[in-house]
Design a protein around this motif. Structure first.
Motif, mmCIF file in Angstrom:
data_model
loop_
_atom_site.group_PDB
_atom_site.id
_atom_site.type_symbol
_atom_site.label_atom_id
_atom_site.label_comp_id
_atom_site.label_asym_id
_atom_site.label_seq_id
_atom_site.Cartn_x
_atom_site.Cartn_y
_atom_site.Cartn_z
ATOM 1 N N PHE A 1 0.843 -1.200 0.000
ATOM 2 C CA PHE A 1 0.000 0.000 0.000
ATOM 3 C C PHE A 1 0.875 1.245 0.000
ATOM 4 O O PHE A 1 0.651 2.179 -0.766
ATOM 5 C CB PHE A 1 -0.909 -0.048 1.223
ATOM 6 C CG PHE A 1 -1.985 0.998 1.278
ATOM 7 C CD1 PHE A 1 -2.474 1.641 0.158
ATOM 8 C CD2 PHE A 1 -2.566 1.307 2.498
ATOM 9 C CE1 PHE A 1 -3.488 2.592 0.242
ATOM 10 C CE2 PHE A 1 -3.578 2.246 2.595
ATOM 11 C CZ PHE A 1 -4.039 2.887 1.467
ATOM 12 N N ARG A 2 1.866 1.277 0.856
ATOM 13 C CA ARG A 2 2.780 2.430 0.910
ATOM 14 C C ARG A 2 3.506 2.641 -0.408
ATOM 15 O O ARG A 2 3.745 3.773 -0.814
ATOM 16 C CB ARG A 2 3.805 2.243 2.020
ATOM 17 C CG ARG A 2 3.255 2.591 3.372
ATOM 18 C CD ARG A 2 4.302 2.672 4.434
ATOM 19 N NE ARG A 2 5.472 3.422 4.011
ATOM 20 C CZ ARG A 2 6.645 3.370 4.625
ATOM 21 N NH1 ARG A 2 6.794 2.607 5.682
ATOM 22 N NH2 ARG A 2 7.648 4.082 4.197
ATOM 23 N N LYS A 3 3.866 1.548 -1.092
ATOM 24 C CA LYS A 3 4.628 1.650 -2.340
ATOM 25 C C LYS A 3 3.747 1.915 -3.556
ATOM 26 O O LYS A 3 4.251 2.329 -4.598
ATOM 27 C CB LYS A 3 5.419 0.368 -2.578
ATOM 28 C CG LYS A 3 6.536 0.172 -1.595
ATOM 29 C CD LYS A 3 7.247 -1.142 -1.845
ATOM 30 C CE LYS A 3 8.313 -1.382 -0.799
ATOM 31 N NZ LYS A 3 8.973 -2.684 -0.985
ATOM 32 N N ALA A 4 2.451 1.676 -3.439
ATOM 33 C CA ALA A 4 1.545 1.812 -4.589
ATOM 34 C C ALA A 4 1.520 3.241 -5.106
ATOM 35 O O ALA A 4 1.413 4.189 -4.329
ATOM 36 C CB ALA A 4 0.135 1.368 -4.196
ATOM 37 N N SER A 5 1.616 3.387 -6.411
ATOM 38 C CA SER A 5 1.565 4.732 -6.997
ATOM 39 C C SER A 5 0.137 5.270 -7.014
ATOM 40 O O SER A 5 -0.070 6.479 -6.979
ATOM 41 C CB SER A 5 2.152 4.724 -8.407
ATOM 42 O OG SER A 5 1.431 3.833 -9.231
ATOM 43 N N ALA A 6 -0.848 4.386 -7.078
ATOM 44 C CA ALA A 6 -2.257 4.789 -7.058
ATOM 45 C C ALA A 6 -2.863 4.260 -5.753
ATOM 46 O O ALA A 6 -3.380 3.139 -5.691
ATOM 47 C CB ALA A 6 -2.984 4.230 -8.275
ATOM 48 N N LYS A 7 -2.770 5.064 -4.694
ATOM 49 C CA LYS A 7 -3.221 4.630 -3.372
ATOM 50 C C LYS A 7 -4.708 4.275 -3.344
ATOM 51 O O LYS A 7 -5.098 3.286 -2.754
ATOM 52 C CB LYS A 7 -2.941 5.717 -2.320
ATOM 53 C CG LYS A 7 -1.485 6.079 -2.162
ATOM 54 C CD LYS A 7 -0.726 5.013 -1.431
ATOM 55 C CE LYS A 7 0.656 5.459 -1.027
ATOM 56 N NZ LYS A 7 1.679 5.252 -2.025
ATOM 57 N N GLY A 8 -5.536 5.099 -3.968
ATOM 58 C CA GLY A 8 -6.971 4.838 -3.982
ATOM 59 C C GLY A 8 -7.304 3.529 -4.671
ATOM 60 O O GLY A 8 -8.123 2.750 -4.187
ATOM 61 N N ARG A 9 -6.677 3.276 -5.785
ATOM 62 C CA ARG A 9 -6.913 2.030 -6.517
ATOM 63 C C ARG A 9 -6.457 0.823 -5.691
ATOM 64 O O ARG A 9 -7.162 -0.180 -5.589
ATOM 65 C CB ARG A 9 -6.184 2.035 -7.856
ATOM 66 C CG ARG A 9 -6.389 0.732 -8.633
ATOM 67 C CD ARG A 9 -5.743 0.760 -9.984
ATOM 68 N NE ARG A 9 -6.419 1.765 -10.793
ATOM 69 C CZ ARG A 9 -5.831 2.499 -11.738
ATOM 70 N NH1 ARG A 9 -4.562 2.350 -11.987
ATOM 71 N NH2 ARG A 9 -6.514 3.371 -12.415
ATOM 72 N N PHE A 10 -5.270 0.929 -5.085
ATOM 73 C CA PHE A 10 -4.775 -0.165 -4.259
ATOM 74 C C PHE A 10 -5.734 -0.429 -3.107
ATOM 75 O O PHE A 10 -6.078 -1.574 -2.826
ATOM 76 C CB PHE A 10 -3.371 0.128 -3.714
ATOM 77 C CG PHE A 10 -2.798 -1.033 -2.952
ATOM 78 C CD1 PHE A 10 -2.008 -1.968 -3.593
ATOM 79 C CD2 PHE A 10 -3.079 -1.210 -1.601
ATOM 80 C CE1 PHE A 10 -1.501 -3.063 -2.900
ATOM 81 C CE2 PHE A 10 -2.584 -2.294 -0.899
ATOM 82 C CZ PHE A 10 -1.791 -3.227 -1.552
ATOM 83 N N PHE A 11 -6.168 0.641 -2.445
ATOM 84 C CA PHE A 11 -7.109 0.495 -1.330
ATOM 85 C C PHE A 11 -8.368 -0.238 -1.773
ATOM 86 O O PHE A 11 -8.819 -1.181 -1.120
ATOM 87 C CB PHE A 11 -7.455 1.865 -0.753
ATOM 88 C CG PHE A 11 -8.492 1.792 0.319
ATOM 89 C CD1 PHE A 11 -8.147 1.468 1.618
ATOM 90 C CD2 PHE A 11 -9.823 2.031 0.026
ATOM 91 C CE1 PHE A 11 -9.118 1.376 2.612
ATOM 92 C CE2 PHE A 11 -10.793 1.942 1.006
ATOM 93 C CZ PHE A 11 -10.436 1.617 2.302
ATOM 94 N N ASN A 12 -8.945 0.186 -2.883
ATOM 95 C CA ASN A 12 -10.179 -0.423 -3.370
ATOM 96 C C ASN A 12 -9.998 -1.885 -3.755
ATOM 97 O O ASN A 12 -10.882 -2.706 -3.527
ATOM 98 C CB ASN A 12 -10.736 0.359 -4.553
ATOM 99 C CG ASN A 12 -11.353 1.669 -4.135
ATOM 100 O OD1 ASN A 12 -11.839 1.806 -3.018
ATOM 101 N ND2 ASN A 12 -11.319 2.645 -5.017
#
Length: 92
Positions: free
Chosen positions: A63-74
């Motif tokens: 999650f911390r490394k994801a460039s698209a935080k919202g997409r990763f969260f979803n």
């Protein structure tokens, strides 16, 4: 706690980041407690905080490394972990 900055995010040794200029993400910041495996997420614009239980360390790290935080969260957190509202902000 002393923090440092990386890719527009302010990080600290508390496994916490704040994303500046990331209002489109709907996620203002996160905090992770490895001992309890609780991931706290603050949302924009409400400022409400939700705690997600039993989140594995590798999910938090991704999650911390994801460039698209919202997409990763979803895709990887929402509706996969038990959660509850901890703090509700009434600021607009």
């Amino acid at each position: 706690m002393q923090g440092y900055s990386h890719d527009g995010m302010e990080l600290s040794t508390a496994e916490h980041w704040t994303c500046r200029g990331c209002l489109q993400l709907r996620i203002r910041n996160i905090d992770y407690q490895p001992a309890t495996r609780v991931l706290s997420v603050w949302f924009v614009p409400s400022g409400s905080r939700y705690d997600y239980e039993d989140v594995p360390p590798q999910v938090h790290a991704a999650f911390r490394k994801a460039s698209a935080k919202g997409r990763f969260f979803n895709e990887h957190i929402r509706d996969r972990y038990k959660y509850h509202l901890v703090e509700q902000s009434h600021s607009s």
